[in-house]
Design a protein around this motif. Structure first.
Motif, PDB file in Angstrom:
ATOM      1  N   LYS A 220      17.643   0.076  -9.961  1.00 55.61           N
ATOM      2  CA  LYS A 220      17.485   0.896  -8.753  1.00 55.61           C
ATOM      3  C   LYS A 220      16.412   1.973  -8.901  1.00 55.61           C
ATOM      4  O   LYS A 220      15.880   2.457  -7.902  1.00 55.61           O
ATOM      5  N   ASP A 221      16.093   2.374 -10.147  1.00 56.00           N
ATOM      6  CA  ASP A 221      15.115   3.438 -10.351  1.00 56.00           C
ATOM      7  C   ASP A 221      13.704   2.928 -10.631  1.00 56.00           C
ATOM      8  O   ASP A 221      12.794   3.716 -10.856  1.00 56.00           O
ATOM      9  N   THR A 222      13.529   1.617 -10.648  1.00 57.65           N
ATOM     10  CA  THR A 222      12.206   1.055 -10.933  1.00 57.65           C
ATOM     11  C   THR A 222      11.352   1.016  -9.670  1.00 57.65           C
ATOM     12  O   THR A 222      11.770   0.456  -8.649  1.00 57.65           O
ATOM     13  N   LYS A 223      10.180   1.607  -9.761  1.00 57.61           N
ATOM     14  CA  LYS A 223       9.201   1.557  -8.672  1.00 57.61           C
ATOM     15  C   LYS A 223       7.837   1.245  -9.271  1.00 57.61           C
ATOM     16  O   LYS A 223       7.419   1.871 -10.246  1.00 57.61           O
ATOM     17  N   ILE A 224       7.159   0.275  -8.688  1.00 58.86           N
ATOM     18  CA  ILE A 224       5.866  -0.166  -9.200  1.00 58.86           C
ATOM     19  C   ILE A 224       4.866  -0.202  -8.055  1.00 58.86           C
ATOM     20  O   ILE A 224       5.164  -0.735  -6.976  1.00 58.86           O
ATOM     21  N   SER A 225       3.696   0.348  -8.306  1.00 59.25           N
ATOM     22  CA  SER A 225       2.652   0.350  -7.284  1.00 59.25           C
ATOM     23  C   SER A 225       2.025  -1.032  -7.181  1.00 59.25           C
ATOM     24  O   SER A 225       1.533  -1.586  -8.176  1.00 59.25           O
ATOM     25  N   VAL A 226       2.053  -1.596  -5.972  1.00 58.55           N
ATOM     26  CA  VAL A 226       1.503  -2.938  -5.744  1.00 58.55           C
ATOM     27  C   VAL A 226       0.658  -2.932  -4.478  1.00 58.55           C
ATOM     28  O   VAL A 226       0.693  -1.978  -3.690  1.00 58.55           O
ATOM     29  N   ASN A 227      -0.104  -3.980  -4.305  1.00 61.57           N
ATOM     30  CA  ASN A 227      -0.786  -4.166  -3.026  1.00 61.57           C
ATOM     31  C   ASN A 227      -0.808  -5.636  -2.650  1.00 61.57           C
ATOM     32  O   ASN A 227      -0.576  -6.517  -3.486  1.00 61.57           O
ATOM     33  N   ILE A 228      -1.037  -5.871  -1.381  1.00 63.41           N
ATOM     34  CA  ILE A 228      -1.159  -7.239  -0.884  1.00 63.41           C
ATOM     35  C   ILE A 228      -2.587  -7.701  -1.156  1.00 63.41           C
ATOM     36  O   ILE A 228      -3.552  -7.048  -0.764  1.00 63.41           O
ATOM     37  N   LYS A 229      -2.701  -8.794  -1.865  1.00 62.84           N
ATOM     38  CA  LYS A 229      -3.995  -9.239  -2.367  1.00 62.84           C
ATOM     39  C   LYS A 229      -5.014  -9.447  -1.249  1.00 62.84           C
ATOM     40  O   LYS A 229      -6.200  -9.142  -1.405  1.00 62.84           O
ATOM     41  N   LYS A 230      -4.577  -9.940  -0.115  1.00 55.51           N
ATOM     42  CA  LYS A 230      -5.496 -10.309   0.964  1.00 55.51           C
ATOM     43  C   LYS A 230      -6.188  -9.101   1.586  1.00 55.51           C
ATOM     44  O   LYS A 230      -7.384  -9.147   1.892  1.00 55.51           O
ATOM     45  N   ASN A 231      -5.447  -8.000   1.753  1.00 51.39           N
ATOM     46  CA  ASN A 231      -6.038  -6.854   2.461  1.00 51.39           C
ATOM     47  C   ASN A 231      -5.931  -5.529   1.702  1.00 51.39           C
ATOM     48  O   ASN A 231      -6.261  -4.477   2.239  1.00 51.39           O
ATOM     49  N   ASN A 232      -5.422  -5.589   0.450  1.00 49.69           N
ATOM     50  CA  ASN A 232      -5.305  -4.395  -0.407  1.00 49.69           C
ATOM     51  C   ASN A 232      -4.357  -3.336   0.157  1.00 49.69           C
ATOM     52  O   ASN A 232      -4.445  -2.154  -0.223  1.00 49.69           O
ATOM     53  N   ALA A 233      -3.460  -3.707   1.047  1.00 58.06           N
ATOM     54  CA  ALA A 233      -2.473  -2.754   1.555  1.00 58.06           C
ATOM     55  C   ALA A 233      -1.570  -2.304   0.415  1.00 58.06           C
ATOM     56  O   ALA A 233      -0.990  -3.114  -0.301  1.00 58.06           O
ATOM     57  N   LEU A 234      -1.450  -0.982   0.256  1.00 56.86           N
ATOM     58  CA  LEU A 234      -0.766  -0.403  -0.895  1.00 56.86           C
ATOM     59  C   LEU A 234       0.679  -0.059  -0.545  1.00 56.86           C
ATOM     60  O   LEU A 234       0.974   0.449   0.535  1.00 56.86           O
ATOM     61  N   GLY A 235       1.605  -0.344  -1.482  1.00 56.13           N
ATOM     62  CA  GLY A 235       3.006  -0.022  -1.278  1.00 56.13           C
ATOM     63  C   GLY A 235       3.741   0.116  -2.601  1.00 56.13           C
ATOM     64  O   GLY A 235       3.146  -0.017  -3.677  1.00 56.13           O
ATOM     65  N   SER A 236       5.057   0.367  -2.521  1.00 49.04           N
ATOM     66  CA  SER A 236       5.893   0.523  -3.717  1.00 49.04           C
ATOM     67  C   SER A 236       6.878  -0.633  -3.812  1.00 49.04           C
ATOM     68  O   SER A 236       7.614  -0.917  -2.867  1.00 49.04           O
ATOM     69  N   LEU A 237       6.878  -1.286  -4.957  1.00 49.80           N
ATOM     70  CA  LEU A 237       7.784  -2.402  -5.199  1.00 49.80           C
ATOM     71  C   LEU A 237       9.121  -1.870  -5.713  1.00 49.80           C
ATOM     72  O   LEU A 237       9.166  -1.125  -6.695  1.00 49.80           O
TER      73      LEU A 237
END
Length: 278
Positions: free
Chosen positions: A166-183
Motif C-alpha cells: 500500500k505504501d509503494t508509489k512509482i513514477s511512471v508515464n504512458i509511453k505513447k504520450n509521456n503522460a506522467l502519473g503515480s503507479l
C-alpha cells in the motif's frame, strides 16, 4: 560363525545351483559369438539408460546453480545495454571508461520468500549489505518489469517492499504520450496481476493496451516496462484520471530479481536534502 556354517549347509543345494548357473551363462556367452553379442548389446543398453537417468537427476540437482549463473550473466548483459544507451550514436565519440560513466548496474538475486495475498507484501532475497545492497534501491524482474524497492538489509539478506504494497508509489508515464502519473497497487482490489496509475491529467488521450513505463524520476531508470492499460475509463470526479493496468510481472512465479545500483543515488539524495533545507 557356527550359525553361518549351519545356514550354508542347509541351503547348499541353492548355492550350488547359483554357482553352476552363473558358470554356465559365462561359458555360453564366452564361447558363442551370437550370445556374446546379444549380452553385450543388452548390457550396454542397460548401462546407457542408467547413465542417462543419472545425468537427468544430476542436471535437476544442479538447476539452482545453473539459474544463478544465468541470472548473473543476464545482469551483466542488462548493464551493458544501459551503458550503450548512454552513448550518443549521432556523434563519433569514443568512451574509454564506460564503467566510470555508467550510472546503473544490475545485481542478480534469488527470491527466497515471497507473498502476494497480503495488503502489504514483502519479498526476501539472498543478497545483503556485503553484496552492496542498500535500502531504497530499485528492483526489477528478469523480464525487466517493476518489482519494488529494497527495504531492510542485513549482511546476507534483504527485504523488498513489493509493488504489491500500500505504501509503494512509482513514477511512471504512458509511453505513447509521456503522460506522467503515480503507479500504486490495491486502489480498488488486491489482484496481484493489476495496478493503477493515479494523477494522470484528464486532457490526455489514453487507449487500451497502451504501454506504461518508468519515467526515470526516482530510483528506477527510465523506460522499464510496467504493464499495459486495461481500463482507461475510471472516473474520480476531479481533473485527473485513474487508470487500471495489467502488470507484465507475474509476482506469483517470481524466482529471480535484479537490484539496480544507481551510481549517483547518494549524490542526488544529498543535493535534494540541501534544497529542502533552504
Amino acid at each position: 560363525m557356527r550359525n553361518l556354517w549351519i545356514f550354508i549347509n542347509r541351503y547348499n543345494a541353492f548355492f550350488l545351483f547359483i554357482i553352476f548357473f552363473t558358470t554356465g551363462i559365462v561359458l555360453t556367452v564366452k564361447n558363442n559369438a551370437y550370445q556374446r553379442s546379444v549380452t553385450f548389446n543388452s548390457t550396454n543398453e542397460i548401462v546407457g539408460n542408467t547413465y542417462e537417468k543419472l545425468n537427468v537427476l544430476k542436471k535437476y540437482l544442479n538447476l539452482g546453480k545453473v539459474n544463478d549463473s544465468l541470472a548473473f550473466e543476464n545482469a551483466q548483459l542488462y548493464t551493458q545495454l544501459l551503458r550503450m544507451r548512454n552513448i550518443d550514436s549521432a556523434k563519433n565519440t569514443i568512451v574509454k571508461d564506460t564503467l566510470t560513466h555508467q550510472q546503473y548496474t544490475y545485481l542478480p538475486a534469488r527470491v527466497i520468500k515471497n507473498s502476494i495475498t497480503l495488503r502489504n507484501n514483502i519479498i526476501t532475497i539472498n543478497k545483503g549489505s556485503l553484496d552492496g545492497i542498500k535500502s531504497g534501491m530499485a528492483v526489477i524482474s528478469p523480464q525487466k518489469g517493476v518489482v519494488g524497492f529494497i527495504r531492510d538489509v542485513s549482511e546476507h539478506l534483504a527485504t523488498i517492499q513489493s509493488l504489491l504494497h500500500k505504501d509503494t508509489k512509482i513514477s511512471v508515464n504512458i509511453k505513447k504520450n509521456n503522460a506522467l502519473g503515480s503507479l500504486v497497487w490495491g486502489e480498488r482490489n488486491f489482484d496481484y496481476r493489476k495496478a493503477y496509475i493515479k494523477d494522470i491529467p484528464n486532457h490526455f488521450k489514453v487507449n487500451l493496451k497502451d504501454t506504461v513505463i518508468t519515467s526515470g524520476f526516482g530510483s528506477f531508470p527510465p523506460g522499464i516496462i510496467v504493464g499495459s492499460i486495461s481500463n482507461a475509463g475510471i472516473t474520480t470526479g476531479d481533473n485527473f484520471l485513474t487508470i487500471e493496468i495489467n502488470l507484465f510481472n507475474d509476482f506469483n512465479t517470481l524466482q529471480y530479481v535484479y537490484v539496480i545500483k544507481d551510481k549517483f543515488a547518494e549524490e542526488q539524495k544529498s543535493l535534494e536534502s540541501k534544497l529542502s533545507n533552504e
